[in-house]
Design a protein around this motif. Structure first.
Motif, PDB file in Angstrom:
ATOM      1  N   GLU A  82      20.488  -6.620  15.888  1.00  0.00           N
ATOM      2  CA  GLU A  82      19.733  -6.591  14.578  1.00  0.00           C
ATOM      3  C   GLU A  82      18.780  -8.143  14.038  1.00  0.00           C
ATOM      4  N   LEU A  83      18.932  -9.381  14.631  1.00  0.00           N
ATOM      5  CA  LEU A  83      18.018 -10.212  14.397  1.00  0.00           C
ATOM      6  C   LEU A  83      17.011 -10.273  14.841  1.00  0.00           C
ATOM      7  N   LEU A  84      16.778  -9.442  16.369  1.00  0.00           N
ATOM      8  CA  LEU A  84      15.825  -9.759  16.754  1.00  0.00           C
ATOM      9  C   LEU A  84      14.893  -8.586  17.137  1.00  0.00           C
ATOM     10  N   GLU A  85      14.979  -7.642  17.342  1.00  0.00           N
ATOM     11  CA  GLU A  85      14.351  -6.227  16.946  1.00  0.00           C
ATOM     12  C   GLU A  85      13.974  -5.437  15.706  1.00  0.00           C
ATOM     13  N   PRO A  86      14.260  -5.758  15.221  1.00  0.00           N
ATOM     14  CA  PRO A  86      13.525  -5.666  13.306  1.00  0.00           C
ATOM     15  C   PRO A  86      11.971  -6.705  13.836  1.00  0.00           C
ATOM     16  N   ARG A  87      12.309  -7.981  13.963  1.00  0.00           N
ATOM     17  CA  ARG A  87      10.462  -8.790  13.817  1.00  0.00           C
ATOM     18  C   ARG A  87      10.211  -8.055  15.358  1.00  0.00           C
ATOM     19  N   SER A  88      10.114  -8.089  16.639  1.00  0.00           N
ATOM     20  CA  SER A  88      10.051  -7.423  17.417  1.00  0.00           C
ATOM     21  C   SER A  88       8.965  -5.766  17.077  1.00  0.00           C
ATOM     22  N   ALA A  89      10.424  -5.282  16.191  1.00  0.00           N
ATOM     23  CA  ALA A  89       9.205  -3.626  15.670  1.00  0.00           C
ATOM     24  C   ALA A  89       7.854  -4.311  14.844  1.00  0.00           C
ATOM     25  N   ARG A  90       8.194  -5.480  14.053  1.00  0.00           N
ATOM     26  CA  ARG A  90       6.953  -5.235  13.566  1.00  0.00           C
ATOM     27  C   ARG A  90       6.239  -6.098  13.917  1.00  0.00           C
ATOM     28  N   GLU A  91       5.852  -6.852  14.794  1.00  0.00           N
ATOM     29  CA  GLU A  91       5.005  -6.811  15.684  1.00  0.00           C
ATOM     30  C   GLU A  91       4.459  -5.826  16.671  1.00  0.00           C
ATOM     31  N   ALA A  92       5.039  -5.173  16.463  1.00  0.00           N
ATOM     32  CA  ALA A  92       4.951  -4.081  17.417  1.00  0.00           C
ATOM     33  C   ALA A  92       3.426  -3.502  16.944  1.00  0.00           C
ATOM     34  N   ALA A  93       3.798  -3.084  15.568  1.00  0.00           N
ATOM     35  CA  ALA A  93       3.348  -2.365  14.604  1.00  0.00           C
ATOM     36  C   ALA A  93       2.266  -3.064  14.468  1.00  0.00           C
ATOM     37  N   LEU A  94       1.924  -4.350  14.379  1.00  0.00           N
ATOM     38  CA  LEU A  94       0.451  -4.918  14.481  1.00  0.00           C
ATOM     39  C   LEU A  94      -0.837  -5.005  15.430  1.00  0.00           C
ATOM     40  N   HIS A  95       0.149  -5.333  16.865  1.00  0.00           N
ATOM     41  CA  HIS A  95       0.132  -4.847  18.120  1.00  0.00           C
ATOM     42  C   HIS A  95      -0.686  -3.770  18.941  1.00  0.00           C
ATOM     43  N   ALA A  96       0.070  -2.613  18.603  1.00  0.00           N
ATOM     44  CA  ALA A  96       0.375  -1.609  19.665  1.00  0.00           C
ATOM     45  C   ALA A  96      -1.019  -0.708  19.433  1.00  0.00           C
ATOM     46  N   ASN A  97      -1.511  -0.528  20.596  1.00  0.00           N
ATOM     47  CA  ASN A  97      -2.764   0.446  20.653  1.00  0.00           C
ATOM     48  C   ASN A  97      -2.186   1.760  21.191  1.00  0.00           C
ATOM     49  N   ARG A  98      -3.871   2.337  21.046  1.00  0.00           N
ATOM     50  CA  ARG A  98      -2.902   4.087  21.978  1.00  0.00           C
ATOM     51  C   ARG A  98      -2.969   3.777  22.935  1.00  0.00           C
ATOM     52  N   SER A  99      -2.911   3.368  23.830  1.00  0.00           N
ATOM     53  CA  SER A  99      -1.867   3.219  25.502  1.00  0.00           C
ATOM     54  C   SER A  99      -0.615   3.251  25.367  1.00  0.00           C
ATOM     55  N   ASP A 100      -0.652   2.547  24.426  1.00  0.00           N
ATOM     56  CA  ASP A 100       0.800   1.674  24.261  1.00  0.00           C
ATOM     57  C   ASP A 100       1.468   2.869  22.648  1.00  0.00           C
ATOM     58  N   ILE A 101       0.923   3.644  22.482  1.00  0.00           N
ATOM     59  CA  ILE A 101       1.396   4.623  22.289  1.00  0.00           C
ATOM     60  C   ILE A 101       2.000   6.210  23.023  1.00  0.00           C
ATOM     61  N   ARG A 102       0.986   6.292  23.482  1.00  0.00           N
ATOM     62  CA  ARG A 102       1.099   7.693  24.212  1.00  0.00           C
ATOM     63  C   ARG A 102       1.946   7.299  25.117  1.00  0.00           C
ATOM     64  N   ALA A 103       2.494   6.387  25.945  1.00  0.00           N
ATOM     65  CA  ALA A 103       3.679   5.307  26.771  1.00  0.00           C
ATOM     66  C   ALA A 103       4.838   5.683  25.255  1.00  0.00           C
ATOM     67  N   LEU A 104       4.626   5.328  24.192  1.00  0.00           N
ATOM     68  CA  LEU A 104       6.086   5.481  23.199  1.00  0.00           C
ATOM     69  C   LEU A 104       6.544   6.918  23.404  1.00  0.00           C
ATOM     70  N   ARG A 105       5.243   7.980  23.341  1.00  0.00           N
ATOM     71  CA  ARG A 105       5.648   9.125  23.491  1.00  0.00           C
ATOM     72  C   ARG A 105       6.597  10.048  24.527  1.00  0.00           C
ATOM     73  N   ARG A 106       5.277   9.831  24.791  1.00  0.00           N
ATOM     74  CA  ARG A 106       6.037  10.488  26.704  1.00  0.00           C
ATOM     75  C   ARG A 106       7.349  10.176  27.020  1.00  0.00           C
ATOM     76  N   HIS A 107       7.653   8.532  26.368  1.00  0.00           N
ATOM     77  CA  HIS A 107       8.632   7.405  26.942  1.00  0.00           C
ATOM     78  C   HIS A 107      10.122   8.708  25.953  1.00  0.00           C
ATOM     79  N   ALA A 108       9.392   9.044  24.387  1.00  0.00           N
ATOM     80  CA  ALA A 108      11.144   9.951  24.285  1.00  0.00           C
ATOM     81  C   ALA A 108      10.806  11.028  24.324  1.00  0.00           C
ATOM     82  N   GLN A 109      10.014  11.242  24.533  1.00  0.00           N
ATOM     83  CA  GLN A 109      10.262  13.086  25.393  1.00  0.00           C
ATOM     84  C   GLN A 109      10.895  13.210  26.547  1.00  0.00           C
ATOM     85  N   GLU A 110      11.107  12.343  27.454  1.00  0.00           N
ATOM     86  CA  GLU A 110      11.737  12.235  28.448  1.00  0.00           C
ATOM     87  C   GLU A 110      13.155  12.421  28.504  1.00  0.00           C
ATOM     88  N   GLU A 111      13.066  11.059  27.217  1.00  0.00           N
ATOM     89  CA  GLU A 111      14.135  10.700  26.461  1.00  0.00           C
ATOM     90  C   GLU A 111      15.812  11.544  25.528  1.00  0.00           C
TER      91      GLU A 111
END
Length: 237
Positions: free
Chosen positions: A97-126
């Motif tokens: 709870e201490l670490l991951e919210p900050r990482s989510a914030r930083e991910a939103a600032l750094h993510a590119n299109r390739s990252d988003i596609r990878a996340l969506r593919r992974h979420a679909q697998e899940e």
């Protein structure tokens, strides 16, 4: 070459050795997919026979798993799947709870299109795993999703910490989970992906925080589980 770089290269070589060790990778996956419950005894002879390797390779794999807090090694008693206490369980989720919210914030600032596609593919697998009632595999994929967000945030050290905590969470869930409806579901992860894609750092941080608090609240510390299956049976599932 600086000492820091030397240490990083050494750590990479050690990690590569772990990945190539069939005992490490096989037992880790079985733990993360909840096929090996906490407290399961891991006999060296059984592991050597199952994976077709020497006792030396078995010991190396078990040592690596102990370093990751997934296995407990006791003198004269051998190895067993770690059995986290209620206090340890709380601390693991509090750390997330201490670490991951900050990482989510930083991910939103750094993510590119390739990252988003990878996340969506992974979420679909899940989601597909959940639809097929493959709860163990869905849990492992869910944990990997959280690690991916930390990696997208470009926080290498923190990503390593989160990966370790996520692995330990699988054991905690196996012991203390009570509300399967609060597991990382499709809508929760898709909402996080949407916020990251919009570069909405505040929303991503808050979604991750509330999600982890909900997961933490689903733990009950008076619940235990046992299995009558043999080690070979559990690894073969």
């Amino acid at each position: 070459m600086s000492m820091t770089q030397q240490e990083a290269d050494f750590a990479s070589r050690i990690e590569a050795d772990f990945v190539q060790n069939p005992v490490y990778t096989g037992v880790e996956q079985a733990i993360l997919e909840q096929r090996l419950p906490p407290g399961t005894r891991l006999a060296e002879t059984d592991l050597a026979e199952f994976y077709g390797v020497s006792r030396t390779i078995v010991r190396s794999g078990l040592q690596a798993l102990a370093h990751s807090h997934l296995v407990t090694l006791r003198p004269n008693r051998g190895a067993s799947v770690a059995n986290p206490s209620p206090r340890e369980a709380r601390e693991v989720f509090e750390a997330r709870e201490l670490l991951e919210p900050r990482s989510a914030r930083e991910a939103a600032l750094h993510a590119n299109r390739s990252d988003i596609r990878a996340l969506r593919r992974h979420a679909q697998e899940e989601h597909d795993a959940m639809s097929r009632n493959e709860s163990g595999r869905a849990l492992r994929l869910s944990g990997r999703f959280h690690v991916m967000i930390a990696q997208i945030a470009n926080q290498r050290t923190i990503a390593g910490m989160i990966e370790n905590l996520v692995s330990r969470s699988s054991l905690i869930i196996a012991l203390y989970w009570t509300r399967s409806s609060t597991r990382c579901d499709e809508s929760c992860h898709n909402a996080l992906i949407d916020a990251i894609e919009r570069n909405d750092a505040d929303e991503a941080e808050e979604l991750m925080r509330s999600h982890l608090v909900e997961l933490h609240s689903a733990l009950r510390f008076d619940v235990t589980d046992t299995s009558n299956l043999t080690l070979k049976d559990m690894l073969s599932q």
